[in-house]
Design an enzyme around this catalytic site. Structure first.
Site, PDB file in Angstrom:
ATOM      1  N   SER A 170       0.972  -1.236  -0.149  1.00 14.31           N
ATOM      2  CA  SER A 170      -0.084  -0.027   0.074  1.00 14.31           C
ATOM      3  C   SER A 170       0.838   1.503   0.120  1.00 14.31           C
ATOM      4  O   SER A 170       1.705   1.389  -1.026  1.00 14.31           O
ATOM      5  CB  SER A 170      -1.132   0.098   1.130  1.00 14.31           C
ATOM      6  OG  SER A 170      -1.845   0.999   0.986  1.00 14.31           O
ATOM      7  N   ASP A 331      -6.057   1.932  -3.246  1.00 15.09           N
ATOM      8  CA  ASP A 331      -7.432   1.374  -2.784  1.00 15.09           C
ATOM      9  C   ASP A 331      -8.004   2.782  -1.790  1.00 15.09           C
ATOM     10  O   ASP A 331      -8.997   2.447  -1.189  1.00 15.09           O
ATOM     11  CB  ASP A 331      -7.236   0.104  -1.738  1.00 15.09           C
ATOM     12  CG  ASP A 331      -6.066   0.193  -0.716  1.00 15.09           C
ATOM     13  OD1 ASP A 331      -5.614   1.444  -0.571  1.00 15.09           O
ATOM     14  OD2 ASP A 331      -6.005  -0.472   0.159  1.00 15.09           O
ATOM     15  N   ARG A 332      -6.937   3.844  -1.649  1.00 15.29           N
ATOM     16  CA  ARG A 332      -7.628   4.952  -0.970  1.00 15.29           C
ATOM     17  C   ARG A 332      -7.613   6.308  -1.724  1.00 15.29           C
ATOM     18  O   ARG A 332      -7.025   6.131  -2.755  1.00 15.29           O
ATOM     19  CB  ARG A 332      -6.841   5.201   0.396  1.00 15.29           C
ATOM     20  CG  ARG A 332      -6.674   3.649   1.056  1.00 15.29           C
ATOM     21  CD  ARG A 332      -6.122   3.966   2.509  1.00 15.29           C
ATOM     22  NE  ARG A 332      -4.743   4.480   2.401  1.00 15.29           N
ATOM     23  CZ  ARG A 332      -3.900   5.507   3.361  1.00 15.29           C
ATOM     24  NH1 ARG A 332      -4.735   5.653   4.244  1.00 15.29           N
ATOM     25  NH2 ARG A 332      -2.960   5.721   2.927  1.00 15.29           N
ATOM     26  N   LYS A 443     -11.986  -1.031   0.832  1.00 15.97           N
ATOM     27  CA  LYS A 443     -11.924   0.164   0.325  1.00 15.97           C
ATOM     28  C   LYS A 443     -11.386   0.194  -1.106  1.00 15.97           C
ATOM     29  O   LYS A 443     -10.690  -0.561  -1.578  1.00 15.97           O
ATOM     30  CB  LYS A 443     -11.064   1.015   1.191  1.00 15.97           C
ATOM     31  CG  LYS A 443      -9.803   0.366   1.595  1.00 15.97           C
ATOM     32  CD  LYS A 443      -8.933   1.007   2.717  1.00 15.97           C
ATOM     33  CE  LYS A 443      -7.589   0.417   2.949  1.00 15.97           C
ATOM     34  NZ  LYS A 443      -7.302  -0.332   4.235  1.00 15.97           N
TER      35      LYS A 443
END
Ligand SMILES: *[C@@H]1O[C@H](CO)[C@@H](O)[C@H](O)[C@H]1NC(C)=O
Ligand SMILES: *[C@@H]1O[C@H](CO)[C@@H](O)[C@H](O)[C@H]1NC(C)=O
Ligand SMILES: *[C@@H]1O[C@H](CO)[C@@H](O)[C@H](O)[C@H]1NC(C)=O
Length: 618
Positions: A170, A331-332, A443
């Site tokens: 991430s 994902d964010r 998310k």
């Protein structure tokens, strides 16, 4: 007595020999990869005992979030060997859990991370994981190129697979990597799967001969590439959430997007296309994947302005008023908006939760004029996030639920609700995580970017900025002002004494504070012990965990404060929010009240051990 001593000496000797033997075995396996092997030789030559300890001291712990650690040699790091060991364990656990694993198979995705010194990369780890499954006759859907993390849970649900693996760290620093797993329900795993997988890893440490053979595996008929199909199906699925296809004609708003050297660029461009929106201007220096993340200190858009400097420059050049930023695995999502003053405002995760929650309800309402349908509608947020959705739900008549922190809880709860025939339209957490579309039970920064793009464009046709809309939301549902921060603390005893003091306040056993400075406390929930003063049976509704600290205070003035320890970092985090009643719009006063509340919490709850805490670095 002599016997006891002899026994002790024996067992110690045995442990030493065992440890030595095990370390040698690990070292030997590491030699399969010449790069990690030479890193170890180098460290031994330099007598870098501390560095060696960091690599070999203890095996990475497999938790519900999978694995996350630096790439490098040894059982404490992400490398070929630990990927093989982890995947062998995961594979065996799936074999035990599903009789039909060989019919259904798994999906494996990866981001663009790479670590030249150790030869580790997300792509290499993904092919090793594929080799492990294929050696056991399990079909593998291995993406042929980088994808955003949300594509993996999407594929699990879309193809009805037993599980999914995403190799990504991430937004972590560049030397890190990670291994995230999804269950057959399309959500991240929850307990007890983590323990089961962890045990299976321990039982399958020795690499199976075929596990190294990625070349064979990549030729196997069991290997499929889901890329094209998933690409098509994903954008078809998110298109269902596009409600204003005509907006591009009337909206003149310009939007900049950055993928911060991660995977997001092409996917967000496609998502905008799927929504018939004008494509966002991409930040040229950051649009292509680059594992060195050369233009940012930390590749985390949550860090705010530093990460967005190049985006602001491009926006100023192009006359764009809104910046969308994904983290490297997309994902964010972070959003910033240029204010009339010329300054950029970076919205907090909570503010974006309010905007997206409002927008999604607004669109849903337009599609569903039948007032009864709202009874079937759900929105979720984590318990340390803003309670704004609760306020909107209360007024509009839909359901709001909170879960523990972490998207695994929201994903699994959403699954349960969907299985009961409910409609779950939105879930969010303050750490800029948004699920705007239930085709992905996690998310998803790609669908969130397109939906935010549509919201921005729609508002622009009405000459309304995001900041103005946020104010309108607060005026209607009540101001929700939050302030989150943390202290650093490496000493577990200090942490324990801090929380135990709150549980035995004023020296009285099992008694929590009833006030904090001038603020009176109306309810206490302790998710470490399972106590909730606001329940008739005094038992907390959310799951409790003895292994982490978490206490929430509700104040008579509408304030809520949670103090908790972080599972992965040496931090005591605090989250505070003042939830004002609708109609109370004295923002200056509300902000001051919250500042005072935070000061009171620091003074009364942290102060006694404050000399042993480090403040958050500026
Ligand atoms: C704008 O929307 C129309 C209708 O949906 C579509 O045909 C057109 O291609 C869109 N333009 C852009 C730039 O996306
Ligand atoms: C749009 O709003 C701004 C400030 O909110 C205002 O100054 C401007 O005149 C408005 N433009 C139009 C066309 O209404
Ligand atoms: C306590 O529970 C009641 C009903 O369950 C709720 O209306 C109230 O807001 C809660 N109070 C606090 C302080 O959480």
């Amino acid at each position: 007595k002599r016997k006891k001593w002899l026994g002790l000496i024996h067992s110690t000797l045995f442990q030493c020999v065992n440890a030595f033997f095990k370390m040698n075995v690990d070292l030997c396996w590491i030699c399969f990869n010449p790069k990690t092997a030479s890193m170890v030789q180098e460290l031994v030559k330099e007598k870098a005992v501390e560095a060696l300890k960091k690599c070999f001291a203890s095996r990475m712990e497999f938790g519900t979030a999978g694995l996350r650690a630096a790439m490098g040699p040894g059982i404490s790091c992400m490398n070929d060997l630990t990927i093989i060991q982890t995947t062998q364990g995961f594979c065996c656990y799936l074999e035990q859990s599903f009789g039909n694993l060989k019919e259904r198979g798994v999906v494996i995705g990866y981001d663009a991370r790479a670590h030249p010194p150790s030869g580790g990369s997300s792509k290499r780890f993904a092919s090793l994981a594929a080799a492990v499954f294929i050696s056991r006759g399990v079909p593998v859907h291995l993406f042929s190129d980088i994808t955003p993390t949300p594509f993996v849970p999407f594929t699990v649900s879309h193809l009805g697979l037993c599980a999914g693996i995403m190799v990504t760290a991430s937004h972590n620093p560049k030397q890190d990597n990670g291994y995230k797993v999804y269950w057959e329900n399309g959500a991240q795993i929850v307990s007890p799967h983590d323990k089961g997988i962890s045990k299976a890893i321990e039982e399958n440490l020795e690499p199976w001969p075929e596990s190294w053979n990625t070349e064979e595996a990549l030729k196997s008929p069991l290997l499929k590439d889901p890329y094209q199909d998933v690409h098509t199906q994903y954008f078809k699925a998110i298109q269902k959430h596009c409600h204003h296809r005509e907006i591009n004609k009337s909206s003149q708003v310009k939007i900049v997007h950055t993928s911060v050297h991660g995977v997001g660029h092409t996917f967000v461009q496609s998502a905008f296309k799927a929504f018939d929106l004008h494509p966002p201007y991409a930040v040229e220096e950051q649009k292509d994947p680059d594992p060195e993340f050369p233009t940012v200190k930390y590749p985390n858009p949550e860090e705010g302005e530093g990460v967005l400097t190049l985006s602001f420059a491009l926006a100023d050049k192009e006359g764009a008023s809104v910046v969308l930023a994904n983290d490297p695995d997309a994902d964010r999502l972070a959003i910033a908006e240029k204010q009339e003053s010329g300054q950029w405002r970076v919205f907090s995760g909570n503010e974006l939760g309010a905007l997206l929650g409002w927008w999604i309800f607004h669109c849903w309402r337009q599609q569903n004029p039948d007032t009864a349908a709202v009874k079937n509608l759900y929105m979720l947020s984590s318990t340390v996030s803003s309670k704004i959705l609760r306020a909107i739900a209360l007024k509009e008549g839909f359901h709001f639920e909170e879960t523990l922190t972490g998207f695994k809880w929201m994903g699994n709860r959403a699954r349960d609700l969907l299985d009961q025939g409910k409609t779950v339209v939105f879930a969010f957490e303050e750490a800029i995580g948004y699920m705007c579309c239930s085709a992905v039970l996690d998310k998803d920064g790609v669908s969130a970017a397109a939906i935010a793009g549509e919201m921005v464009s729609y508002l622009a046709t009405k000459n309304i900025s995001l900041s103005q809309q946020l104010t309108t939301i607060y005026e209607e549902y009540g101001y929700h002002i939050s302030k989150n921060s943390y202290f650093i603390c490496h000493d577990q005893d200090v942490i324990r004494s801090l929380f135990d003091r709150l549980r035995n306040y004023g020296g009285q056993k099992d008694s929590y504070p009833t006030e904090c400075g001038r603020f009176s406390i109306s309810a206490v929930r302790d998710l470490t012990t399972g106590y909730d003063s606001n329940q008739t049976d005094k038992k907390a509704v959310l799951p409790t965990s003895r292994s982490s600290q978490m206490i929430t205070f509700t104040f008579s003035n509408g304030g809520v404060a949670t103090m908790r320890t972080s599972g992965t970092e040496p931090k005591i985090k605090y989250y505070t929010e003042l939830c004002a009643a609708p109609g109370n719009s004295d923002v200056t006063h509300l902000k001051k009240e919250l500042d005072d509340l935070v000061d009171a919490i620091v003074e009364n709850f942290f102060e006694p051990v404050k000399n042993k805490l480090q403040p958050k670095p500026e």
